[in-house]
Structures are given as C-alpha cells and as structure tokens.
Design a protein around this motif. Structure first.
Motif, short mmCIF file in Angstrom:
data_model
loop_
_atom_site.label_atom_id
_atom_site.label_comp_id
_atom_site.label_asym_id
_atom_site.label_seq_id
_atom_site.Cartn_x
_atom_site.Cartn_y
_atom_site.Cartn_z
N TYR A 13 -28.70 -14.68 -10.43
CA TYR A 13 -27.59 -15.59 -10.70
C TYR A 13 -28.00 -17.02 -10.36
CZ TYR A 13 -24.45 -11.66 -11.34
OH TYR A 13 -23.85 -10.53 -11.81
N THR A 14 -27.37 -17.96 -11.06
CA THR A 14 -27.59 -19.37 -10.80
C THR A 14 -26.49 -19.89 -9.91
OG1 THR A 14 -28.65 -19.67 -12.95
CG2 THR A 14 -27.83 -21.63 -11.85
N SER A 50 -26.09 -23.02 -8.71
CA SER A 50 -25.94 -24.48 -8.67
C SER A 50 -24.49 -24.94 -8.80
CB SER A 50 -26.80 -25.12 -9.75
OG SER A 50 -26.47 -24.62 -11.02
N ASN A 53 -31.28 -24.80 -5.19
CA ASN A 53 -30.73 -24.23 -6.42
C ASN A 53 -31.82 -23.66 -7.32
OD1 ASN A 53 -28.08 -24.82 -5.69
ND2 ASN A 53 -28.12 -26.81 -6.70
N ALA A 54 -33.01 -24.23 -7.25
CA ALA A 54 -34.11 -23.72 -8.08
C ALA A 54 -34.49 -22.30 -7.66
CB ALA A 54 -35.31 -24.64 -7.98
N LYS A 55 -34.30 -22.01 -6.38
CA LYS A 55 -34.61 -20.67 -5.87
C LYS A 55 -33.36 -19.81 -5.73
CE LYS A 55 -38.71 -22.11 -3.28
NZ LYS A 55 -39.35 -22.17 -1.95
N ASN A 56 -32.21 -20.38 -6.09
CA ASN A 56 -30.93 -19.65 -5.95
C ASN A 56 -30.77 -19.11 -4.54
OD1 ASN A 56 -29.97 -20.02 -8.64
ND2 ASN A 56 -31.49 -18.52 -9.30
#
Length: 126
Positions: A27-28, A30, A74-77
C-alpha cells in the motif's frame, strides 16, 4: 484490510533507545495520516505520536515530547518512531495505525484510525 507490520521493539535499560518501524505492505501511505499508540498492562490505550499525510504537522503526547520522534518514508511505505531517553513508564505494547481520511488525526482517538498493526513490545528496565 491494510497489513501493517511493526518491528523494532525489545528490552533496554532506562536511558536507552529503540527505533520502531511500521511497514504497510503493498500500500502507498503518502496520503494517509499515521500514528503510534501504546498500551501498558492494566492501562488504557494511549496515543503517543501522529504525523499528517504530508508530514507538515506532527503531534506528540506530552510525556514523550523531546524524547520521541515520529517520521515517515513514503517511498518505503514505512512509519518510524525513534525513542530516546527511554523510561520504565514507556514500557508497553506499541501499535502503529492508519487514519486514511486524516479525520481527527491529532486527537488520536483509536476509533478514528482504520487499520492497526499487531503490535511490538517495548520493555524498559530501571
């Protein structure tokens, strides 16, 4: 259901540090607000720290201000909680949680957080 997996808990002496991680697999994150809660035996669940979707605003409960730092990648969630100067009273099960709509995110009411991890135990000895 969003799978949230916490890690990084453990047992340390007072004054030590731990870094908790919470990964949202698949899942994202961000656009989500996220938070850390804790619950000690015999006590009610407590909101510890929360971070707004764009990291532009952060909340800490008074007892951890200056000692804990919430952050997100957020890039790594992944959500983090850096805990320094730990005290025995920080001993608890720590849970990460998601507030997908960011409604009341800083109130840290459990019922406003949609998804929860399974928890990671933090034990601080005197």
């Amino acid at each position: 259901q969003v799978p949230l997996v916490e890690s990084g808990g453990g047992s340390v002496q007072a004054g030590g540090s731990l870094r908790l991680s919470c990964a949202a697999s698949g899942y994202t994150i961000s656009n989500w607000c996220m938070g850390w809660f804790r619950q000690a035996p015999g006590k009610e669940r407590e909101g510890v720290a929360a971070i707004y979707a764009g990291s532009i605003s952060i909340y800490y409960t008074d007892s951890v201000k200056g000692r804990f730092t919430i952050s997100r990648d957020n890039a790594k969630n992944t959500l983090y909680l850096q805990m320094n100067s730990l005290k025995p009273e920080d001993t608890a099960m720590y849970y990460c949680a998601v507030n997908t709509r960011c409604v009341g995110w800083a109130r840290m009411r459990g019922d406003e957080y949609n998804y929860w991890g399974q928890g990671t135990q933090v034990t601080i000895s005197a």
